[in-house]
Every structure is written in C-alpha cells, then in structure tokens.
Design a protein around this motif. Structure first.
Motif, PDB file in Angstrom:
ATOM      1  N   LEU A   1       8.045 -31.247   1.994  1.00 37.00           N
ATOM      2  CA  LEU A   1       6.616 -31.427   1.726  1.00 37.00           C
ATOM      3  C   LEU A   1       6.318 -31.156   0.250  1.00 37.00           C
ATOM      4  O   LEU A   1       5.583 -31.916  -0.402  1.00 37.00           O
ATOM      5  N   VAL A   2       6.881 -30.086  -0.277  1.00 37.37           N
ATOM      6  CA  VAL A   2       6.711 -29.750  -1.695  1.00 37.37           C
ATOM      7  C   VAL A   2       7.274 -30.852  -2.579  1.00 37.37           C
ATOM      8  O   VAL A   2       6.637 -31.289  -3.553  1.00 37.37           O
ATOM      9  N   THR A   3       8.467 -31.320  -2.250  1.00 35.55           N
ATOM     10  CA  THR A   3       9.149 -32.300  -3.097  1.00 35.55           C
ATOM     11  C   THR A   3       8.412 -33.632  -3.117  1.00 35.55           C
ATOM     12  O   THR A   3       8.172 -34.209  -4.187  1.00 35.55           O
ATOM     13  N   VAL A   4       8.052 -34.140  -1.948  1.00 39.00           N
ATOM     14  CA  VAL A   4       7.344 -35.421  -1.881  1.00 39.00           C
ATOM     15  C   VAL A   4       6.006 -35.333  -2.599  1.00 39.00           C
ATOM     16  O   VAL A   4       5.622 -36.240  -3.352  1.00 39.00           O
ATOM     17  N   SER A   5       5.286 -34.233  -2.405  1.00 39.63           N
ATOM     18  CA  SER A   5       3.991 -34.060  -3.066  1.00 39.63           C
ATOM     19  C   SER A   5       4.148 -34.053  -4.583  1.00 39.63           C
ATOM     20  O   SER A   5       3.369 -34.695  -5.311  1.00 39.63           O
TER      21      SER A   5
ATOM     22  N   VAL B   1      10.732 -41.321  -4.201  1.00 42.68           N
ATOM     23  CA  VAL B   1      10.012 -41.026  -2.964  1.00 42.68           C
ATOM     24  C   VAL B   1      10.766 -41.466  -1.711  1.00 42.68           C
ATOM     25  O   VAL B   1      10.801 -40.713  -0.727  1.00 42.68           O
ATOM     26  N   PRO B   2      11.383 -42.656  -1.654  1.00 45.21           N
ATOM     27  CA  PRO B   2      11.997 -43.075  -0.386  1.00 45.21           C
ATOM     28  C   PRO B   2      13.022 -42.086   0.164  1.00 45.21           C
ATOM     29  O   PRO B   2      12.969 -41.735   1.349  1.00 45.21           O
ATOM     30  N   TYR B   3      13.940 -41.636  -0.673  1.00 42.82           N
ATOM     31  CA  TYR B   3      14.945 -40.691  -0.183  1.00 42.82           C
ATOM     32  C   TYR B   3      14.283 -39.425   0.346  1.00 42.82           C
ATOM     33  O   TYR B   3      14.594 -38.959   1.455  1.00 42.82           O
ATOM     34  N   HIS B   4      13.378 -38.867  -0.435  1.00 42.91           N
ATOM     35  CA  HIS B   4      12.805 -37.574  -0.056  1.00 42.91           C
ATOM     36  C   HIS B   4      11.774 -37.695   1.064  1.00 42.91           C
ATOM     37  O   HIS B   4      11.609 -36.756   1.855  1.00 42.91           O
ATOM     38  N   LEU B   5      11.093 -38.823   1.166  1.00 38.88           N
ATOM     39  CA  LEU B   5      10.169 -39.003   2.291  1.00 38.88           C
ATOM     40  C   LEU B   5      10.955 -39.175   3.586  1.00 38.88           C
ATOM     41  O   LEU B   5      10.587 -38.621   4.627  1.00 38.88           O
ATOM     42  N   ASN B   6      12.035 -39.954   3.536  1.00 38.61           N
ATOM     43  CA  ASN B   6      12.884 -40.064   4.722  1.00 38.61           C
ATOM     44  C   ASN B   6      13.429 -38.697   5.126  1.00 38.61           C
ATOM     45  O   ASN B   6      13.452 -38.344   6.304  1.00 38.61           O
ATOM     46  N   ARG B   7      13.865 -37.919   4.148  1.00 40.00           N
ATOM     47  CA  ARG B   7      14.361 -36.576   4.427  1.00 40.00           C
ATOM     48  C   ARG B   7      13.247 -35.706   5.027  1.00 40.00           C
ATOM     49  O   ARG B   7      13.487 -34.943   5.969  1.00 40.00           O
ATOM     50  N   ALA B   8      12.026 -35.836   4.490  1.00 39.80           N
ATOM     51  CA  ALA B   8      10.897 -35.063   5.011  1.00 39.80           C
ATOM     52  C   ALA B   8      10.636 -35.399   6.473  1.00 39.80           C
ATOM     53  O   ALA B   8      10.397 -34.497   7.301  1.00 39.80           O
ATOM     54  N   MET B   9      10.682 -36.675   6.806  1.00 34.75           N
ATOM     55  CA  MET B   9      10.413 -37.083   8.182  1.00 34.75           C
ATOM     56  C   MET B   9      11.569 -36.681   9.094  1.00 34.75           C
ATOM     57  O   MET B   9      11.360 -36.314  10.255  1.00 34.75           O
ATOM     58  N   ASP B  10      12.784 -36.709   8.579  1.00 35.82           N
ATOM     59  CA  ASP B  10      13.914 -36.181   9.348  1.00 35.82           C
ATOM     60  C   ASP B  10      13.756 -34.677   9.579  1.00 35.82           C
ATOM     61  O   ASP B  10      14.229 -34.141  10.584  1.00 35.82           O
ATOM     62  N   ASN B  11      13.091 -34.004   8.631  1.00 36.05           N
ATOM     63  CA  ASN B  11      12.882 -32.555   8.729  1.00 36.05           C
ATOM     64  C   ASN B  11      11.631 -32.177   9.516  1.00 36.05           C
ATOM     65  O   ASN B  11      11.280 -30.999   9.581  1.00 36.05           O
ATOM     66  N   GLY B  12      10.944 -33.176  10.096  1.00 35.94           N
ATOM     67  CA  GLY B  12       9.844 -32.855  11.000  1.00 35.94           C
ATOM     68  C   GLY B  12       8.455 -33.271  10.559  1.00 35.94           C
ATOM     69  O   GLY B  12       7.485 -33.091  11.306  1.00 35.94           O
ATOM     70  N   LEU B  13       8.297 -33.824   9.351  1.00 34.55           N
ATOM     71  CA  LEU B  13       6.986 -34.312   8.924  1.00 34.55           C
ATOM     72  C   LEU B  13       6.692 -35.617   9.648  1.00 34.55           C
ATOM     73  O   LEU B  13       7.503 -36.552   9.602  1.00 34.55           O
TER      74      LEU B  13
END
Length: 246
Positions: free
Chosen positions: A175-179, A190-202
């Motif tokens: 959440l911190v990183t994408v923001s 953004v794509p890598y870190h947003l995918n990671r965020a959603m894999d992490n529960g966002l």
C-alpha cells in the motif's frame, strides 16, 4: 515547517481561510466531510496512503498533521517509523530524512520513546524462495550485465531484507509503495507493485479507492496518468481469474 513545532498541525483552517476561503470550503466539504468518510478504505489505510504520498513528494508541510492523524487512526508508532524506512528506498533518503525531522517532533509531543520503535535487526518474516528466485532471475537477465550493483542491492537489501521486516505487513508495504509511486508519477513501476499489492490482500475496490484518494494529495494529473495503468492491471487479472483451470 520546523521539526520543533509541536502543534497538531502546521497549517490551521484559519490560515487557509485567511488566504483562500474557497480552498478552506473545498477542504472541509470534499476532503474532511466526504473523502475521509468513504467506506472503501479505512481511515487507517487512508492515513498510510496520505503519509506515503506526502513523503514521496517531500511535502513536509502536511506530515505533522497527518502523522498525528495516523496515530489517532490506529497506525502504530512502529508502523510510522517503518513506513519512513521503507520510503527511503522508494522515494530517496533525503525525503525520508525530511520526514524524520517532522515526525521526531510528533513522537516527542506524544511521549513516544525508542522502545515503541522497530528493532534495527529484527527476526525477518519468511521468504517465498520460489517467487523471489523468479523475480531475481528476471531482473538479472534484464539488467545484470549492465547494472550489477543495482541488481545486487535490489535483491539483498529490498527483497531479502526490507520487505521481510515484520513491523509492516506485506499488504501495508505494498500500500505504501503503490501510493508513493503514483504520487511521484512513477507509473512505469506501478504494474509490478500493484499486482504484488493485490497478491498481498489489497482488493480491487481498495486499490481503486487509493487512486481516488491520491487525487487530493498528489493532484489530478498524477492520478489520471496512473489510471490507465491501474485499469490495465485490473483487466489482466480479471482475464486470468476468468480463465478455466487446465
């Protein structure tokens, strides 16, 4: 803003009204009364997103208010501390140091001592060895021959240490990183870190609300630059999820 100013906020509503009554009205109606009341993100998450955006943009004038607000909304002192540490890597050491000088005053005002802060070398969270091996191999193949130092630091410092520190959950780090990336206009990352965020529960709803929230703290142009990228991530994940298993 001085790090020794221990008031709750560096800019008061009266300050804003004295210069721009219209801006004061928009702030109250659009941000205080509406945005922060939207249910798609908790106030705690909104505090994390806001602090990340302000630090990424080195906008220290707002950090005092929102650090206090984050603590009021349930963000722990250790999490605020770790958020700043995380953003040193994603927004640069100078931005993190600028935030330190403000948050130091907030902690002092609240009586937050060193024993409430993360350990320098805590026991790290478990590493997903297979996923990290895949990531490292991909980066090494792309850049290892030209930027070996960068590849080494990325593996050793970021993904085998920073991301495994326990005082922020994986979801919160994402959440911190994408923001921070959106606020800083770094949409290519953004794509890598947003995918990671959603894999992490966002969730997708939460991720979309992060973008909406950031419009007020990073500006409409930064958000409209990010929206096509975020939308593409959503669509690609939806396509994958809709495919029947084989």
């Amino acid at each position: 803003m001085s790090g020794h100013n221990l008031s709750v906020s560096a800019v008061t509503p009266e300050d804003v009204s004295a210069v721009s009554p219209a801006l004061a009205a928009y702030t109250q109606a659009a941000i205080v009364d509406d945005l922060w009341a939207r249910p798609q993100l908790s106030r705690r998450d909104r505090s994390v997103v806001t602090l990340a955006a302000l630090i990424a943009r080195n906008q220290t004038i707002g950090i005092q208010h929102y650090a206090n607000q984050a603590l009021d909304h349930g963000v722990k002192p250790a999490e605020v501390s770790e958020l700043i540490t995380h953003l040193a890597f994603y927004s640069g050491w100078p931005n993190a140091f600028a935030a330190i000088m403000v948050v130091k005053g907030v902690f002092a005002q609240r009586g937050i001592a060193a024993d409430a802060l993360p350990a320098v070398s805590p026991m790290l969270l478990p590493l997903d060895e297979a996923a990290e091996a895949t990531r490292a191999a991909h980066v090494a193949a792309q850049f290892g021959a030209v930027f070996p130092g960068m590849v080494r630091y990325t593996t050793e410092l970021l993904f085998r240490e920073l991301w495994l520190r326990p005082d922020l959950t994986a979801r919160d780090r994402s959440l911190v990183t994408v923001s921070a990336l959106i606020a800083a206009g770094q949409v290519a990352q953004v794509p890598y870190h947003l995918n990671r965020a959603m894999d992490n529960g966002l969730t997708q709803e939460q991720a979309a609300e992060v973008v909406t929230h950031l419009a007020f703290y990073a500006g409409w142009p930064s958000v409209f630059s990010a929206m096509p990228v975020v939308k593409d991530v959503f669509e690609k994940r939806s396509t994958v999820e809709d495919c029947p298993s084989r």
